[in-house]
Design a protein around this motif. Structure first.
Motif, PDB file in Angstrom:
ATOM      1  N   ALA A  20       1.487   6.693  -6.802  1.00  0.00           N
ATOM      2  CA  ALA A  20       0.485   7.684  -7.173  1.00  0.00           C
ATOM      3  C   ALA A  20       1.082   9.081  -7.164  1.00  0.00           C
ATOM      4  O   ALA A  20       0.804   9.897  -8.054  1.00  0.00           O
ATOM      5  CB  ALA A  20      -0.702   7.615  -6.219  1.00  0.00           C
ATOM      6  N   ILE A  24       1.510  16.057  -3.928  1.00  0.00           N
ATOM      7  CA  ILE A  24       0.315  16.086  -4.786  1.00  0.00           C
ATOM      8  C   ILE A  24      -0.379  17.440  -4.654  1.00  0.00           C
ATOM      9  O   ILE A  24      -0.761  18.069  -5.648  1.00  0.00           O
ATOM     10  CB  ILE A  24      -0.646  14.938  -4.399  1.00  0.00           C
ATOM     11  CG1 ILE A  24      -0.066  13.595  -4.840  1.00  0.00           C
ATOM     12  CG2 ILE A  24      -2.003  15.126  -5.044  1.00  0.00           C
ATOM     13  CD1 ILE A  24      -0.826  12.408  -4.319  1.00  0.00           C
ATOM     14  N   PHE A  63      -0.263   6.324   8.700  1.00  0.00           N
ATOM     15  CA  PHE A  63      -1.093   6.876   7.630  1.00  0.00           C
ATOM     16  C   PHE A  63      -1.745   8.174   8.074  1.00  0.00           C
ATOM     17  O   PHE A  63      -1.671   9.200   7.394  1.00  0.00           O
ATOM     18  CB  PHE A  63      -2.184   5.878   7.238  1.00  0.00           C
ATOM     19  CG  PHE A  63      -1.696   4.734   6.406  1.00  0.00           C
ATOM     20  CD1 PHE A  63      -1.300   4.935   5.096  1.00  0.00           C
ATOM     21  CD2 PHE A  63      -1.638   3.455   6.917  1.00  0.00           C
ATOM     22  CE1 PHE A  63      -0.857   3.884   4.330  1.00  0.00           C
ATOM     23  CE2 PHE A  63      -1.198   2.401   6.156  1.00  0.00           C
ATOM     24  CZ  PHE A  63      -0.802   2.614   4.848  1.00  0.00           C
ATOM     25  N   VAL A  84       2.066   1.880  -3.319  1.00  0.00           N
ATOM     26  CA  VAL A  84       1.034   2.432  -4.195  1.00  0.00           C
ATOM     27  C   VAL A  84       0.922   3.941  -3.999  1.00  0.00           C
ATOM     28  O   VAL A  84       0.829   4.704  -4.968  1.00  0.00           O
ATOM     29  CB  VAL A  84      -0.325   1.744  -3.939  1.00  0.00           C
ATOM     30  CG1 VAL A  84      -1.438   2.476  -4.641  1.00  0.00           C
ATOM     31  CG2 VAL A  84      -0.283   0.318  -4.402  1.00  0.00           C
ATOM     32  N   VAL A  85       0.947   4.389  -2.729  1.00  0.00           N
ATOM     33  CA  VAL A  85       0.864   5.826  -2.464  1.00  0.00           C
ATOM     34  C   VAL A  85       2.038   6.549  -3.109  1.00  0.00           C
ATOM     35  O   VAL A  85       1.880   7.598  -3.758  1.00  0.00           O
ATOM     36  CB  VAL A  85       0.817   6.086  -0.944  1.00  0.00           C
ATOM     37  CG1 VAL A  85       0.904   7.559  -0.645  1.00  0.00           C
ATOM     38  CG2 VAL A  85      -0.453   5.515  -0.360  1.00  0.00           C
ATOM     39  N   GLU A 104       0.840  -1.205   0.000  1.00  0.00           N
ATOM     40  CA  GLU A 104       0.000   0.000   0.000  1.00  0.00           C
ATOM     41  C   GLU A 104       0.873   1.252   0.000  1.00  0.00           C
ATOM     42  O   GLU A 104       0.593   2.227  -0.697  1.00  0.00           O
ATOM     43  CB  GLU A 104      -0.894   0.030   1.245  1.00  0.00           C
ATOM     44  CG  GLU A 104      -1.620  -1.249   1.564  1.00  0.00           C
ATOM     45  CD  GLU A 104      -2.908  -1.412   0.807  1.00  0.00           C
ATOM     46  OE1 GLU A 104      -3.120  -0.618  -0.119  1.00  0.00           O
ATOM     47  OE2 GLU A 104      -3.671  -2.335   1.134  1.00  0.00           O
TER      48      GLU A 104
END
Lengths: 118, 109, 325, 99
Positions: free
Chosen positions: C161, C311, C219, C157-158, C154
């Motif tokens: 992204a 982001i 997280f 994946v972050v 996970e």
């Protein structure tokens, strides 16, 4: 009556899921589609958490005097799914920004016509 | 026992004030009166309810966390209302008397 | 009482979702989606999933809303008239919904402790994890230790992204603030933001290191820390924020977080255990587990912080550029 | 216990009213106001149900709510600074004439 009490949670979650699904397939605007996708996703999270819930249970953090805990496994799966969900949403939004710059629009029906021009 | 009855009074008062604020938010005629109803009662209801809850704790970490919530809400909520009202005013939103005054001018002219 | 609250909140959610379908103003749609996230987080609290509620409140409601507003600033806030027929989508949705509701009839009743889902691995986690791992928070034990490999995926994946968004939009160039942007005219807001930002960062540290004992963890802490910097950028302008935390630093931090995580795995690998088996990190297995979990939570926190903030920088940089031109 | 339940129900009613205001808004500002009130009342509600369920150590979630609600408000205000077009103002003034 007990039938409704047993299942109302699942039914409303299915309704929410379908509301999100309807937005995804009927909206023209890409940003609204992303919102619909997020609604759908959040409803799936709720379904998982409902399955893991134990009535009369408590949050899965050890404390004195509590014997019955909710199932921690769905919580773990959904916790990471939420973070991954927002990461993928941000990639989708970035794509929309690029589409706007390339085609000048984010309405689905409008840039179909522009493809015809090319 | 005394603490619990004080806490009960505080909680009832807090619930009462937040209900009045919500009714004001829903029923008042224009935006600025609604901001007034919402933000003023918001502050007093927060203070009353949080103190009502504090009296029910054992005065440990939970009390500290409740005080932290109080501090956060007391800083952020009025600031947000103020900033919102300010940008509504700058954005050209008129109060109800002003709208009536402009309407009268239109009629007389 | 739990069921009653659940029913009321689900009803509110249904009304909000219906309103979102019919609204044309996308700005209002995004605001209602924020409410939707908050409500679902409240349902998670009510159904005892406190860690999930923490994540949904900070990630779903906070970061998603900010990013969607950033996109709307670039693409316009009105949805144009829809030329789709409503009949066909409605038909598809009704049929799918009916099939799903038919499927729920075979499911075990809501909240029953004897459900199959409660019988398989959950009893083992609930009974053994406090002794094996030594942490009160079972969610953290499962997340970081039993399913540690999953969580590594996970985190990757972050990270991926963030790379995707940066390659699509690019980071804003780090330059001295030529013109001051931000909410200039809101003086009260600027003073309060100055008070709130350090408190938020402190709270993020608490969430990071208290995650073993209460709700929280890497997280959530990463997102809350990123939210503090986002608040700073929103109030004082993007150039000020990039001056404090530079985009190049963020790129490095995102990679360092994943490396800390994988490095912990390799450390246990070379000390004679399996990959991500923390028992060998110290002489006592429980102490080893504790060290391992603190390390990988740190890695997760650093990566999530850097990914979310870069982001946001990418979107805000685009919006700023569009505003100047 | 009874009084906590009553307080919880009262706050739930307040949340419903704020939600109604956010759903059916005359102007954009009314919608933001509704959302803001909803957020602050939600964080109070979490504090109350923590006490109702007998586990008040989860108050961290209420703190996060208060924080994220504030950041959302600031993001909305900032969005207005970017896109305060004449178009949006025109909608406001026509809505007001109907009052």
């Amino acid at each position: 009556m007990s039938f409704i009490v047993d299942y109302y949670n699942y039914w409303i979650v299915v309704f929410l899921m379908m509301a999100g699904f309807y937005i995804v397939i009927s909206a023209n605007n890409l940003v609204k589609k992303i919102v619909g996708l997020n609604i759908f996703q959040t409803s799936v999270f709720m379904l998982y958490i409902s399955i893991g819930n134990v009535s009369g249970g408590s949050a899965p953090i050890v404390a004195d005097g509590i014997t019955r805990y909710s199932n921690p496994l769905p919580h773990v799966l959904i916790l990471t799914a939420i973070v991954v969900g927002v990461a993928t949403t941000s990639v989708g939004l970035a794509l929309i920004v690029r589409i706007k710059r390339a085609y000048g629009t984010v309405e689905e029906n409008e840039f179909e016509d522009k493809d015809d021009l090319i | 026992m005394i603490l619990e009855s004080i806490s009960t009074i505080l909680l009832i008062l807090g619930a009462f004030f937040s209900l009045t604020g919500a009714i004001g938010l829903f029923r008042f005629p224009d935006f600025f009166t609604r901001v007034h109803a919402a933000s003023v009662t918001d502050s007093i209801a927060t203070i009353l309810i949080i103190f009502g809850l504090i009296l029910r704790t054992d005065f440990d970490l939970v009390t500290v966390k409740l005080l932290l919530i109080l501090v956060f809400l007391l800083f952020t909520s009025p600031t947000a209302s103020h900033a919102l009202a300010k940008s509504a005013r700058h954005g050209g939103l008129l109060t109800l008397p002003e709208i009536r005054a402009t309407k009268k001018e239109d009629c007389s002219s | 009482m739990t069921e009653l609250i659940d029913l009321v909140l689900l009803g509110m959610l249904a009304i909000t979702a219906l309103r979102i379908i019919f609204l044309k103003d996308l700005f209002a749609v995004v605001m209602l989606f924020g409410i939707y996230s908050f409500l679902s987080a409240l349902i998670f609290v009510n159904l005892d999933a406190v860690d999930v509620a923490f994540t949904e409140a900070s990630v779903g409601a906070g970061i998603s809303t900010v990013l969607m507003l950033g996109t709307l600033a670039l693409t316009g806030r009105k949805e144009k008239t829809n030329n789709h027929t409503t009949f066909l989508p409605l038909l598809v949705v009704v049929i799918t919904g009916a099939a799903l509701i038919y499927g729920t009839l075979d499911m075990p009743p809501f909240g029953d402790p004897d459900n199959p889902a409660q019988q398989h691995v959950a009893p083992r986690y609930i009974q053994d994890s406090p002794q094996e791992i030594g942490l009160p928070n079972m969610v953290t034990s499962v997340l970081a230790s039993y399913r540690g490999f999953d969580t590594l995926g996970e985190t990757a994946v972050v990270f991926a992204a963030a790379i995707g968004v940066l390659s699509l939009l690019g980071l804003p160039k780090h330059e001295k603030a030529a013109i001051e942007s931000g909410l200039k005219s809101h003086l009260v807001l600027r003073v309060v933001a100055k008070l709130i930002v350090p408190l938020t960062l402190l709270f993020a540290l608490y969430v990071q290191f208290h995650g073993d004992y209460g709700p929280g963890g890497g997280f959530q802490a990463g997102v809350i820390a990123a939210a503090a910097i986002i608040l700073y950028a929103l109030v004082f302008g993007l150039p000020m924020a990039t001056h404090v935390i530079q985009p190049t630093l963020l790129k490095a931090l995102a990679a360092i977080g994943v490396l800390i995580y994988a490095g912990t795995g390799f450390a246990s690998f070379f000390l004679g255990g399996n990959f991500l088996d923390y028992n060998v990190l110290a002489s006592d297995p429980v102490a080893g587990q504790h060290i391992g979990i603190i390390l990988i939570e740190l890695g997760v926190g650093v990566t999530v912080f850097a990914a979310m903030l870069s982001i946001f920088y990418a979107f805000a940089g685009q919006a700023e550029r569009a505003n100047i031109q | 216990m009874l009084i906590l339940t009553a307080t919880g129900i009262a706050i739930l009613a307040v949340m419903a009213l704020a939600l109604a205001r956010a759903l059916k808004a005359d102007t954009v500002y009314d919608r933001i106001l509704g959302v803001n009130m909803f957020g602050t009342k939600t964080s109070l509600f979490i504090a109350v149900i923590g006490f109702l369920g007998g586990r008040p150590d989860f108050l961290d979630i209420a703190i996060v709510y208060a924080l994220i609600n504030f950041i959302g408000m600031i993001a909305v205000l900032r969005f207005f600074e970017y896109t305060a077009t004449d178009d949006a103002l025109k909608i406001n003034s026509t809505k007001q004439e109907q009052l």
